[in-house]
Scaffold this motif. Sequence first.
Motif, PDB file in Angstrom:
ATOM      1  N   PHE A  41       0.810  -1.213   0.000  1.00 15.76           N
ATOM      2  CA  PHE A  41       0.000   0.000   0.000  1.00 15.76           C
ATOM      3  C   PHE A  41       0.840   1.257   0.000  1.00 15.76           C
ATOM      4  O   PHE A  41       1.927   1.288   0.563  1.00 15.76           O
ATOM      5  CB  PHE A  41      -0.965  -0.015   1.193  1.00 15.76           C
ATOM      6  CG  PHE A  41      -1.953  -1.135   1.074  1.00 15.76           C
ATOM      7  CD1 PHE A  41      -3.137  -0.962   0.370  1.00 15.76           C
ATOM      8  CD2 PHE A  41      -1.687  -2.379   1.603  1.00 15.76           C
ATOM      9  CE1 PHE A  41      -4.027  -2.006   0.216  1.00 15.76           C
ATOM     10  CE2 PHE A  41      -2.574  -3.430   1.454  1.00 15.76           C
ATOM     11  CZ  PHE A  41      -3.748  -3.245   0.761  1.00 15.76           C
ATOM     12  N   VAL A  42       0.301   2.284  -0.660  1.00 18.24           N
ATOM     13  CA  VAL A  42       0.901   3.603  -0.829  1.00 18.24           C
ATOM     14  C   VAL A  42       2.199   3.464  -1.624  1.00 18.24           C
ATOM     15  O   VAL A  42       2.171   3.539  -2.836  1.00 18.24           O
ATOM     16  CB  VAL A  42       1.117   4.334   0.510  1.00 18.24           C
ATOM     17  CG1 VAL A  42       1.621   5.746   0.262  1.00 18.24           C
ATOM     18  CG2 VAL A  42      -0.180   4.380   1.327  1.00 18.24           C
ATOM     19  N   GLU A  43       3.333   3.245  -0.951  1.00 16.51           N
ATOM     20  CA  GLU A  43       4.575   3.023  -1.687  1.00 16.51           C
ATOM     21  C   GLU A  43       4.594   1.572  -2.154  1.00 16.51           C
ATOM     22  O   GLU A  43       3.661   0.842  -1.924  1.00 16.51           O
ATOM     23  CB  GLU A  43       5.779   3.346  -0.802  1.00 16.51           C
ATOM     24  CG  GLU A  43       5.889   2.410   0.362  1.00 16.51           C
ATOM     25  CD  GLU A  43       6.173   3.107   1.676  1.00 16.51           C
ATOM     26  OE1 GLU A  43       6.859   2.474   2.479  1.00 16.51           O
ATOM     27  OE2 GLU A  43       5.734   4.222   1.898  1.00 16.51           O
ATOM     28  N   GLY A  44       5.639   1.150  -2.786  1.00 15.83           N
ATOM     29  CA  GLY A  44       5.715  -0.236  -3.256  1.00 15.83           C
ATOM     30  C   GLY A  44       4.747  -0.473  -4.386  1.00 15.83           C
ATOM     31  O   GLY A  44       4.808   0.190  -5.421  1.00 15.83           O
ATOM     32  N   LEU A  45       3.822  -1.391  -4.186  1.00 13.23           N
ATOM     33  CA  LEU A  45       2.856  -1.739  -5.229  1.00 13.23           C
ATOM     34  C   LEU A  45       1.829  -0.629  -5.448  1.00 13.23           C
ATOM     35  O   LEU A  45       1.222  -0.535  -6.495  1.00 13.23           O
ATOM     36  CB  LEU A  45       2.160  -3.059  -4.874  1.00 13.23           C
ATOM     37  CG  LEU A  45       1.545  -3.858  -6.003  1.00 13.23           C
ATOM     38  CD1 LEU A  45       2.529  -4.126  -7.126  1.00 13.23           C
ATOM     39  CD2 LEU A  45       0.987  -5.171  -5.487  1.00 13.23           C
ATOM     40  N   GLY A  46       1.626   0.215  -4.447  1.00 10.58           N
ATOM     41  CA  GLY A  46       0.778   1.398  -4.600  1.00 10.58           C
ATOM     42  C   GLY A  46      -0.720   1.152  -4.483  1.00 10.58           C
ATOM     43  O   GLY A  46      -1.515   1.906  -5.034  1.00 10.58           O
ATOM     44  N   LEU A  47      -1.111   0.122  -3.753  1.00  7.46           N
ATOM     45  CA  LEU A  47      -2.535  -0.157  -3.580  1.00  7.46           C
ATOM     46  C   LEU A  47      -3.160   0.879  -2.644  1.00  7.46           C
ATOM     47  O   LEU A  47      -2.473   1.543  -1.883  1.00  7.46           O
ATOM     48  CB  LEU A  47      -2.734  -1.572  -3.018  1.00  7.46           C
ATOM     49  CG  LEU A  47      -2.102  -2.711  -3.825  1.00  7.46           C
ATOM     50  CD1 LEU A  47      -2.403  -4.048  -3.166  1.00  7.46           C
ATOM     51  CD2 LEU A  47      -2.569  -2.703  -5.268  1.00  7.46           C
ATOM     52  N   ASP A  48      -4.501   0.983  -2.703  1.00 12.28           N
ATOM     53  CA  ASP A  48      -5.204   1.935  -1.848  1.00 12.28           C
ATOM     54  C   ASP A  48      -6.266   1.220  -1.011  1.00 12.28           C
ATOM     55  O   ASP A  48      -6.373  -0.006  -1.045  1.00 12.28           O
ATOM     56  CB  ASP A  48      -5.810   3.069  -2.680  1.00 12.28           C
ATOM     57  CG  ASP A  48      -6.841   2.595  -3.698  1.00 12.28           C
ATOM     58  OD1 ASP A  48      -7.444   1.507  -3.516  1.00 12.28           O
ATOM     59  OD2 ASP A  48      -7.067   3.318  -4.678  1.00 12.28           O
ATOM     60  N   SER A  49      -7.075   1.981  -0.282  1.00 13.99           N
ATOM     61  CA  SER A  49      -8.052   1.391   0.636  1.00 13.99           C
ATOM     62  C   SER A  49      -9.133   0.596  -0.094  1.00 13.99           C
ATOM     63  O   SER A  49      -9.607  -0.425   0.427  1.00 13.99           O
ATOM     64  CB  SER A  49      -8.691   2.470   1.511  1.00 13.99           C
ATOM     65  OG  SER A  49      -9.324   3.448   0.710  1.00 13.99           O
ATOM     66  N   ILE A  50      -9.522   1.014  -1.271  1.00 18.91           N
ATOM     67  CA  ILE A  50     -10.509   0.252  -2.057  1.00 18.91           C
ATOM     68  C   ILE A  50      -9.919  -1.090  -2.459  1.00 18.91           C
ATOM     69  O   ILE A  50     -10.579  -2.129  -2.381  1.00 18.91           O
ATOM     70  CB  ILE A  50     -10.948   1.037  -3.314  1.00 18.91           C
ATOM     71  CG1 ILE A  50     -11.571   2.382  -2.934  1.00 18.91           C
ATOM     72  CG2 ILE A  50     -11.894   0.216  -4.171  1.00 18.91           C
ATOM     73  CD1 ILE A  50     -12.830   2.287  -2.092  1.00 18.91           C
ATOM     74  N   ASP A  51      -8.650  -1.082  -2.861  1.00 19.38           N
ATOM     75  CA  ASP A  51      -7.956  -2.330  -3.191  1.00 19.38           C
ATOM     76  C   ASP A  51      -7.922  -3.252  -1.974  1.00 19.38           C
ATOM     77  O   ASP A  51      -8.104  -4.461  -2.096  1.00 19.38           O
ATOM     78  CB  ASP A  51      -6.521  -2.048  -3.651  1.00 19.38           C
ATOM     79  CG  ASP A  51      -6.454  -1.263  -4.950  1.00 19.38           C
ATOM     80  OD1 ASP A  51      -7.331  -1.449  -5.813  1.00 19.38           O
ATOM     81  OD2 ASP A  51      -5.509  -0.466  -5.099  1.00 19.38           O
ATOM     82  N   ALA A  52      -7.701  -2.683  -0.791  1.00 20.09           N
ATOM     83  CA  ALA A  52      -7.649  -3.481   0.440  1.00 20.09           C
ATOM     84  C   ALA A  52      -8.981  -4.175   0.689  1.00 20.09           C
ATOM     85  O   ALA A  52      -9.018  -5.355   1.057  1.00 20.09           O
ATOM     86  CB  ALA A  52      -7.280  -2.599   1.633  1.00 20.09           C
ATOM     87  N   LEU A  53     -10.076  -3.456   0.484  1.00 22.75           N
ATOM     88  CA  LEU A  53     -11.407  -4.052   0.675  1.00 22.75           C
ATOM     89  C   LEU A  53     -11.647  -5.189  -0.315  1.00 22.75           C
ATOM     90  O   LEU A  53     -12.099  -6.272   0.068  1.00 22.75           O
ATOM     91  CB  LEU A  53     -12.500  -2.989   0.519  1.00 22.75           C
ATOM     92  CG  LEU A  53     -12.586  -1.947   1.618  1.00 22.75           C
ATOM     93  CD1 LEU A  53     -13.574  -0.860   1.238  1.00 22.75           C
ATOM     94  CD2 LEU A  53     -12.974  -2.597   2.932  1.00 22.75           C
ATOM     95  N   GLU A  54     -11.342  -4.951  -1.579  1.00 19.65           N
ATOM     96  CA  GLU A  54     -11.520  -5.983  -2.605  1.00 19.65           C
ATOM     97  C   GLU A  54     -10.655  -7.202  -2.314  1.00 19.65           C
ATOM     98  O   GLU A  54     -11.110  -8.337  -2.430  1.00 19.65           O
ATOM     99  CB  GLU A  54     -11.166  -5.426  -3.994  1.00 19.65           C
ATOM    100  CG  GLU A  54     -12.171  -4.420  -4.520  1.00 19.65           C
ATOM    101  CD  GLU A  54     -11.785  -3.918  -5.901  1.00 19.65           C
ATOM    102  OE1 GLU A  54     -11.324  -4.729  -6.735  1.00 19.65           O
ATOM    103  OE2 GLU A  54     -11.935  -2.705  -6.137  1.00 19.65           O
ATOM    104  N   LEU A  55      -9.420  -6.956  -1.919  1.00 19.45           N
ATOM    105  CA  LEU A  55      -8.503  -8.043  -1.614  1.00 19.45           C
ATOM    106  C   LEU A  55      -8.964  -8.824  -0.387  1.00 19.45           C
ATOM    107  O   LEU A  55      -8.930 -10.048  -0.368  1.00 19.45           O
ATOM    108  CB  LEU A  55      -7.097  -7.476  -1.406  1.00 19.45           C
ATOM    109  CG  LEU A  55      -5.968  -8.473  -1.265  1.00 19.45           C
ATOM    110  CD1 LEU A  55      -5.928  -9.442  -2.446  1.00 19.45           C
ATOM    111  CD2 LEU A  55      -4.644  -7.732  -1.130  1.00 19.45           C
ATOM    112  N   GLY A  56      -9.443  -8.118   0.620  1.00 17.32           N
ATOM    113  CA  GLY A  56      -9.949  -8.770   1.827  1.00 17.32           C
ATOM    114  C   GLY A  56     -11.116  -9.696   1.526  1.00 17.32           C
ATOM    115  O   GLY A  56     -11.174 -10.832   2.011  1.00 17.32           O
ATOM    116  N   VAL A  57     -12.041  -9.242   0.701  1.00 14.67           N
ATOM    117  CA  VAL A  57     -13.195 -10.067   0.311  1.00 14.67           C
ATOM    118  C   VAL A  57     -12.726 -11.298  -0.458  1.00 14.67           C
ATOM    119  O   VAL A  57     -13.177 -12.415  -0.201  1.00 14.67           O
ATOM    120  CB  VAL A  57     -14.208  -9.239  -0.519  1.00 14.67           C
ATOM    121  CG1 VAL A  57     -15.259 -10.128  -1.150  1.00 14.67           C
ATOM    122  CG2 VAL A  57     -14.863  -8.175   0.353  1.00 14.67           C
ATOM    123  N   ALA A  58     -11.806 -11.103  -1.392  1.00 18.87           N
ATOM    124  CA  ALA A  58     -11.296 -12.227  -2.191  1.00 18.87           C
ATOM    125  C   ALA A  58     -10.588 -13.249  -1.308  1.00 18.87           C
ATOM    126  O   ALA A  58     -10.755 -14.460  -1.501  1.00 18.87           O
ATOM    127  CB  ALA A  58     -10.349 -11.708  -3.274  1.00 18.87           C
TER     128      ALA A  58
END
Length: 89
Positions: free
Chosen positions: A33-50
């Motif tokens: 998140f943020v740095e590195g791969l650059g994911l955001d909070s919406i990505d976190a929600l989608e990833l958590g569900v998956a």
Amino acid sequence: MSDFELEIKRLVIDTLNLEDITPDEIDSEERLFVEGLGLDSIDALELGVAIQKTYGIKISAKNEDLKEHFSSIRNLANFIAAERKEMGA
């Protein structure tokens, strides 16, 4: 890289439709998140569900270490493995 980390990298790429990246291009220790791969909070929600659907685990927002668990592929793999073991999967 473990097979499980590779599996999680593929899940991240597929879930978030990251078309221009391969599992080999993601370092297991890289920040997601943020740095590195650059994911955001919406990505976190989608990833958590998956992750919950794929691995049959529960992810609670009340977990104080959740941010650290989702910080890298390696931490995520360790978290999922521990949760599955706890559930007897």
